[in-house]
Scaffold this active site. Structure first.
Site, PDB file in Angstrom:
ATOM      1  N   ASN A   1       0.866  -1.169   0.000  1.00  0.00           N
ATOM      2  CA  ASN A   1       0.000   0.000   0.000  1.00  0.00           C
ATOM      3  C   ASN A   1       0.911   1.230   0.000  1.00  0.00           C
ATOM      4  OD1 ASN A   1      -1.484   2.245   0.945  1.00  0.00           O
ATOM      5  ND2 ASN A   1      -2.949   0.891   1.963  1.00  0.00           N
TER       6      ASN A   1
ATOM      7  N   ASP B   1       0.511   8.028  -9.408  1.00  0.00           N
ATOM      8  CA  ASP B   1      -0.615   7.911 -10.344  1.00  0.00           C
ATOM      9  C   ASP B   1      -1.697   7.031  -9.726  1.00  0.00           C
ATOM     10  OD1 ASP B   1      -2.195   7.955 -12.605  1.00  0.00           O
ATOM     11  OD2 ASP B   1      -0.959   6.551 -13.753  1.00  0.00           O
TER      12      ASP B   1
ATOM     13  N   CYS C   1      -6.800  11.135 -11.937  1.00  0.00           N
ATOM     14  CA  CYS C   1      -7.701  10.802 -13.046  1.00  0.00           C
ATOM     15  C   CYS C   1      -9.160  10.906 -12.624  1.00  0.00           C
ATOM     16  CB  CYS C   1      -7.390   9.405 -13.578  1.00  0.00           C
ATOM     17  SG  CYS C   1      -7.548   8.122 -12.335  1.00  0.00           S
TER      18      CYS C   1
HETATM   19  N1  SAH Z   1       0.638   4.354 -13.215  1.00  0.00           N
HETATM   20  C1  SAH Z   1      -0.100   3.350 -13.937  1.00  0.00           C
HETATM   21  C2  SAH Z   1      -1.576   3.381 -13.708  1.00  0.00           C
HETATM   22  C3  SAH Z   1      -2.001   3.291 -12.271  1.00  0.00           C
HETATM   23  S1  SAH Z   1      -3.650   2.808 -12.022  1.00  0.00           S
HETATM   24  C4  SAH Z   1       0.209   3.443 -15.432  1.00  0.00           C
HETATM   25  O1  SAH Z   1       0.989   4.307 -15.828  1.00  0.00           O
HETATM   26  O2  SAH Z   1      -0.329   2.645 -16.174  1.00  0.00           O
HETATM   27  C5  SAH Z   1      -3.727   2.762 -10.278  1.00  0.00           C
HETATM   28  C6  SAH Z   1      -3.008   1.571  -9.655  1.00  0.00           C
HETATM   29  O3  SAH Z   1      -2.967   1.781  -8.241  1.00  0.00           O
HETATM   30  C7  SAH Z   1      -3.668   0.224  -9.854  1.00  0.00           C
HETATM   31  O4  SAH Z   1      -2.758  -0.645 -10.463  1.00  0.00           O
HETATM   32  C8  SAH Z   1      -4.027  -0.260  -8.444  1.00  0.00           C
HETATM   33  O5  SAH Z   1      -3.795  -1.659  -8.270  1.00  0.00           O
HETATM   34  C9  SAH Z   1      -3.083   0.530  -7.594  1.00  0.00           C
HETATM   35  N2  SAH Z   1      -3.501   0.856  -6.220  1.00  0.00           N
HETATM   36  C10 SAH Z   1      -4.703   1.275  -5.774  1.00  0.00           C
HETATM   37  N3  SAH Z   1      -4.637   1.607  -4.474  1.00  0.00           N
HETATM   38  C11 SAH Z   1      -3.356   1.410  -4.084  1.00  0.00           C
HETATM   39  C12 SAH Z   1      -2.654   1.600  -2.848  1.00  0.00           C
HETATM   40  N4  SAH Z   1      -3.263   2.087  -1.774  1.00  0.00           N
HETATM   41  N5  SAH Z   1      -1.341   1.291  -2.821  1.00  0.00           N
HETATM   42  C13 SAH Z   1      -0.706   0.806  -3.913  1.00  0.00           C
HETATM   43  N6  SAH Z   1      -1.329   0.631  -5.096  1.00  0.00           N
HETATM   44  C14 SAH Z   1      -2.627   0.925  -5.193  1.00  0.00           C
END
Ligand code: SAH
Length: 400
Positions: free
Chosen positions: A281, A302, A342
């Site tokens: 996380n 992101d 986003c």
């Molecule tokens: N940066 C990526 C897109 C990210 S989408 C690209 O360039 O393609 C968001 C991502 O965050 C997802 O893969 C999801 O699994 C992850 N995610 C969501 N909550 C999270 C958290 N608390 N800690 C780590 N990852 C997380």
């Protein structure tokens, strides 16, 4: 005779000003018999033609506009719309015909932004990921897939109609090959990097193309830096950083499946620098880095959309602030923060204000180097804020 939707008097209907939606609350009456998904004519309170659209009484967005001209809505209409969408991408990217032969990734149809509400089509190295998210467009699936074959000549088509938003339209969730099956793990080129797209099990359509150009822009500022790609998903940003000469990248996501895609891509690009992968996380990991004093030359953020409705904006901004503030604290003096949102419901102004507050709480000064949004194959319509959602900033973090 087409059914007719009569708009209520004394309402400032957004559809009069170019917006592609009519809400249930704007409708006075519907004349004629119809089935959900049918094409209807929308008329103003004086009985004048406004537009044609498709109707779904089950959805709060009851009519979505298809055309502002009084014309036949038939197979030829949809074929022409797809042709125009493909043509626009050709003009943007200069790809040689057909797209099906190109090794890159492009959004070919972006719903309202291409006057095809509910339709999303991505092409990844010649393979098409296809979504019909509303009832009114789902009906035309066969025609739309035929048009894609005609104008794209894809190597294969996969239907990703497993998006939960379909339920709001009374549609079932389904996914599968439309035509001959193929290996769903696709190698794609993005700005000279090999990335992996899982068209079957990957998130959304399989890959986030809206950030493509931002990954290229970010790369310029990451040379020689140790990079944390937080919320990496399949690693588009971190891989781009490696091409840009980053000294090392830590890919971080809660999803092991996402990290597997990062690992697979890392193996296919010959980088001889340190790469590590951590399922965690991001909020917890940043707190831990802060405690242990670990620093990065750059952090790329992101996160997923924290706000799914306008009501959630306040709590979403609190989440964005926390993660940005913690990232700023683990960036070395003079290092780089690339940060995104986003969430369509969070405005650019709100996002920038949140960054100001986070910087002030972290006791750093931000030098804003780049302010960007989604790539132009996700076209934004003026007056239609719903088509504009991505915020992306490159900042230098200075202790002042
Ligand atoms: N940066 C990526 C897109 C990210 S989408 C690209 O360039 O393609 C968001 C991502 O965050 C997802 O893969 C999801 O699994 C992850 N995610 C969501 N909550 C999270 C958290 N608390 N800690 C780590 N990852 C997380």
């Amino acid at each position: 005779m087409r059914p007719v939707v009569n708009l209520l008097p004394k309402v400032k209907h957004r559809v009069f000003y170019g917006h592609p939606w009519v809400f249930a609350s704007e409708i006075g009456s519907v004349e004629g018999s119809f089935s959900p998904g049918d094409v209807v004519e929308v008329r103003d309170p004086r009985g004048r033609f406004v537009c044609l659209g498709y109707l779904n009484p089950e959805s709060t967005i009851t009519v979505r506009v298809l055309s502002r001209e009084d014309r036949e809505i038939d197979e030829g209409f949809f074929r022409e719309r797809v042709r125009q969408a493909v043509e626009y991408r050709h003009s943007l990217f200069g790809v040689k015909y057909p797209f099906g032969q190109d090794s890159g990734g492009y959004r070919l149809v972006y719903s309202e932004g291409d006057f095809l509400p509910g339709l999303v089509v991505d092409v990844f190295a010649g393979y098409v990921s296809f979504q019909t998210l509303t009832l009114g467009i789902d009906r035309w699936k066969e025609t739309l897939v035929d048009a894609i074959h005609e104008f794209v000549s894809p190597k294969g088509v996969y239907e990703r109609n497993d998006a939960p938003v379909r339920r709001l339209e009374g549609l079932n969730l389904r996914a599968g090959y439309l035509g001959a099956p193929f290996d769903p793990l696709i190698e794609m080129d993005e700005n000279g990097v090999t990335v992996m797209v899982d068209i079957q099990r990957g998130q959304k359509t399989g890959y986030f193309l809206d950030q493509s150009e931002n990954r290229l822009v970010a790369r310029k500022f990451l040379s020689g830096r140790s990079v944390l790609d937080a919320f990496s998903y399949s690693g588009g940003f971190g891989l781009s950083a490696l091409v840009g000469g980053a000294s090392g990248v830590l890919f971080m996501d809660v999803s092991e499946a996402a990290l597997d895609l990062c690992r697979a891509a890392a193996g296919r690009n010959r980088f001889d620098v340190e790469m590590s992968f951590r399922a965690a996380n991001v909020f917890d990991a940043l707190r831990e880095f802060e405690r242990s004093g670990r620093k990065f030359g750059a952090v790329l953020l992101d996160p997923p959309a924290f706000a799914r409705s306008r009501k959630m904006v306040e709590s979403a901004l609190a989440g964005y602030k926390e993660v940005n503030l913690r990232a700023m604290k683990v960036i070395e003096d003079g290092g780089i923060l690339c940060t995104s949102s986003c969430s369509q419901h969070v405005t650019a102004q709100e996002f920038d204000n949140m960054l100001d507050e986070a910087a002030s709480d972290a006791r750093v000064v931000l030098r804003v180097i780049e302010r960007r949004g989604q790539r132009a194959d996700h076209p934004i319509l003026a007056g239609v804020p719903e088509t504009e959602y991505l915020k992306f900033r490159v900042c230098q973090v200075l202790k002042g």
